[in-house]
Design a protein around this motif. Structure first.
Motif, PDB file in Angstrom:
ATOM      1  N   GLN A 173       0.825  -1.206   0.000  1.00 22.10           N
ATOM      2  CA  GLN A 173       0.000   0.000   0.000  1.00 22.10           C
ATOM      3  C   GLN A 173       0.861   1.259   0.000  1.00 22.10           C
ATOM      4  N   ASP A 174       1.907   1.254   0.805  1.00 20.07           N
ATOM      5  CA  ASP A 174       2.811   2.400   0.839  1.00 20.07           C
ATOM      6  C   ASP A 174       3.568   2.543  -0.480  1.00 20.07           C
ATOM      7  N   LEU A 175       3.907   1.406  -1.088  1.00 25.82           N
ATOM      8  CA  LEU A 175       4.683   1.420  -2.327  1.00 25.82           C
ATOM      9  C   LEU A 175       3.936   2.142  -3.441  1.00 25.82           C
ATOM     10  N   PHE A 219       0.788  -6.325 -12.625  1.00 21.97           N
ATOM     11  CA  PHE A 219       0.509  -6.594 -11.233  1.00 21.97           C
ATOM     12  C   PHE A 219       1.768  -6.335 -10.414  1.00 21.97           C
ATOM     13  N   VAL A 220       1.568  -6.034  -9.146  1.00 20.03           N
ATOM     14  CA  VAL A 220       2.670  -5.990  -8.196  1.00 20.03           C
ATOM     15  C   VAL A 220       2.462  -7.143  -7.223  1.00 20.03           C
ATOM     16  N   VAL A 221       3.487  -7.964  -7.071  1.00 22.31           N
ATOM     17  CA  VAL A 221       3.403  -9.146  -6.227  1.00 22.31           C
ATOM     18  C   VAL A 221       4.447  -9.046  -5.117  1.00 22.31           C
ATOM     19  N   GLN A 233      10.555  -9.837  -1.176  1.00 26.15           N
ATOM     20  CA  GLN A 233      10.700  -9.400  -2.557  1.00 26.15           C
ATOM     21  C   GLN A 233       9.421  -8.784  -3.087  1.00 26.15           C
ATOM     22  N   ILE A 234       9.603  -7.812  -3.984  1.00 27.84           N
ATOM     23  CA  ILE A 234       8.497  -7.216  -4.735  1.00 27.84           C
ATOM     24  C   ILE A 234       8.784  -7.431  -6.208  1.00 27.84           C
ATOM     25  N   VAL A 235       7.792  -7.912  -6.940  1.00 27.30           N
ATOM     26  CA  VAL A 235       7.949  -8.207  -8.357  1.00 27.30           C
ATOM     27  C   VAL A 235       6.876  -7.471  -9.147  1.00 27.30           C
ATOM     28  N   GLU A 272      13.434   3.512  -2.162  1.00 30.43           N
ATOM     29  CA  GLU A 272      14.395   2.691  -2.906  1.00 30.43           C
ATOM     30  C   GLU A 272      13.668   1.669  -3.780  1.00 30.43           C
ATOM     31  N   ALA A 273      12.622   1.057  -3.225  1.00 31.98           N
ATOM     32  CA  ALA A 273      11.841   0.080  -3.991  1.00 31.98           C
ATOM     33  C   ALA A 273      11.170   0.741  -5.180  1.00 31.98           C
TER      34      ALA A 273
END
Length: 407
Positions: A173-175, A219-221, A233-235, A272-273
């Motif tokens: 959510q923050d991303l 999508f963000v996973v 991890q975020i993909v 950073e992400a």
């Protein structure tokens, strides 16, 4: 008179329904037995069967018999609580889990329905030198365990910090800087040692060169491990709904994966992400432009085979028969996939990329290990999410892009 006839009507309806169920069960059993007789289902024991049908997407997968000729694929989902740990906004291919049509924004509901509403505890590692000796603790080592079942998940070091399942939702959510997102799916595999969460981004990429109108939905996973085997991890991964093909953004100057170790500052690295993942309009515009260029580039079959030879080096003349046969089968499968894709996308570099991606994700030989041993489909899905074929697909993308610049 009407009351006396009611039981007869109910009984007749029940008898008809029961008859239909028996006929359906008999038909399933007949089809099941026929597939075994034809060699398309190979018994492995313990109610497990391997699909032996080279013309099928499911070739090589393992099925489990549920009775009356009903068989379901092995899914790899956690079943510690008696049911598959999965929430989804649409029905899953294996018909398991809890489906909320259209999805929900309620994190608590997703945690519960996805079977991941447990905390992960960190406890000292204890041991005894003998059965009657006192318990000792192993310094600098801890066991992670589920709060609901008490099951141990892994052994970690003193610097390992648990990133709770709820924290993974908050991170996503923050991303994206949105708190009204609709969650697409969430669940756990490997006994709860690994958890996944996905959300759909609002930007849909449409590749329309030559009128193909191919939509790619990003999508963000989030992938979280609780056993110390991998970082959080975020993909960014586009899913093409027209086929069972997952593919990854393959821009030359952008990454689609970001990870951080389970340390105290993991939740503080949002910016950073964002930079690493390139979650911006510019990123999607660049991706669409490259795919449009591929869709406008004619690619003869001979050129496609040349790309394949550059990705998979052909065997030398003194190579073994097995090696030569394996390469020939690979080329044949890739050629078939390219031909299938050209029916809708034309003889283009874009069709070639789709064929190579499909092969890498769903056709290339895979040897499941550990808890996924014997479960090819779950192993493939895990490999897709964990990026096992990212390098191959990125090399294919770059190689095909060079063809768009031919004079």
């Amino acid at each position: 008179m009407s009351t006396s006839s009611q039981p007869a009507d109910v009984n007749a309806a029940f008898a008809a329904e029961r008859s239909e169920q028996l006929q359906a069960a008999a038909a399933r059993r007949a089809d099941f037995d026929s597939r075994i007789a034809d060699g398309k289902l190979v018994p492995l024991g313990d109610g497990r069967f391997r699909i032996n049908d080279p013309g099928s997407w499911d070739n090589g997968e393992i099925l489990i018999e549920r009775g009356d000729g009903q068989v379901l694929p092995q899914h790899g989902l956690d079943t510690s609580l008696g049911q598959a740990a999965l929430y989804s906004s649409v029905p899953a291919w294996h018909q398991l889990g809890n489906v909320v049509p259209g999805g929900t924004s309620d994190v608590d509901e997703v945690l519960t329905l996805g079977g991941i509403d447990y905390d992960v505890l960190r406890r000292p590692v204890e041991f005894r030198n003998s059965l009657d000796s006192p318990h000792l603790q192993l310094p600098e080592h801890f066991v992670t365990a589920r709060s609901d079942t008490g099951a141990g998940l892994g052994v970690v070091g003193s610097k390992y910090e648990v990133l709770q399942n709820r924290d993974a939702f908050a991170f996503l959510q923050d991303l994206v800087d949105r708190y009204d997102v609709v969650w697409e799916s969430a669940g756990a595999v490997r006994g709860g040692r690994r958890v996944f969460i996905s959300m759909r981004l609002p930007d849909t990429v449409t590749i329309d060169a030559g009128g193909v109108a191919d939509q790619i939905i990003p999508f963000v996973v989030a992938l979280n491990s609780h056993d110390g085997s991998s970082p959080f991890q975020i993909v960014v991964t586009p899913w093409r709904p027209v086929c069972r093909n997952t593919e990854r953004f393959a821009l030359r100057d952008a990454n689609s994966r970001w990870g951080v170790r389970h340390t105290r500052n993991a939740r503080d690295r949002i910016e950073e992400a964002r930079r690493t993942l390139g979650l911006s309009v510019k990123y999607f515009d660049e991706f669409a432009a490259e795919e449009e260029a591929l869709a406008r580039t004619e690619l003869a079959l001979a050129d496609f085979h040349q790309v394949v030879d550059e990705l998979w080096q052909p065997p030398t003349e003194d190579a073994s028969v097995r090696t030569r046969n394996s390469h020939r089968r690979r080329v044949d499968e890739l050629t078939d996939l390219y031909t299938e894709n050209t029916t809708r996308l034309g003889t283009t570099a874009y069709a070639a990329e789709r064929a190579i991606t499909e092969y890498a994700d769903w056709k290339q030989a895979i040897r499941p290990t550990g808890s996924l041993r014997g479960n090819n489909l779950a192993a493939r899905a895990t490999a897709v999410l964990e990026g096992s074929n990212d390098d191959l697909k990125s090399r294919a993308h770059r190689q095909l892009l060079t063809l768009t610049r031919r004079s």
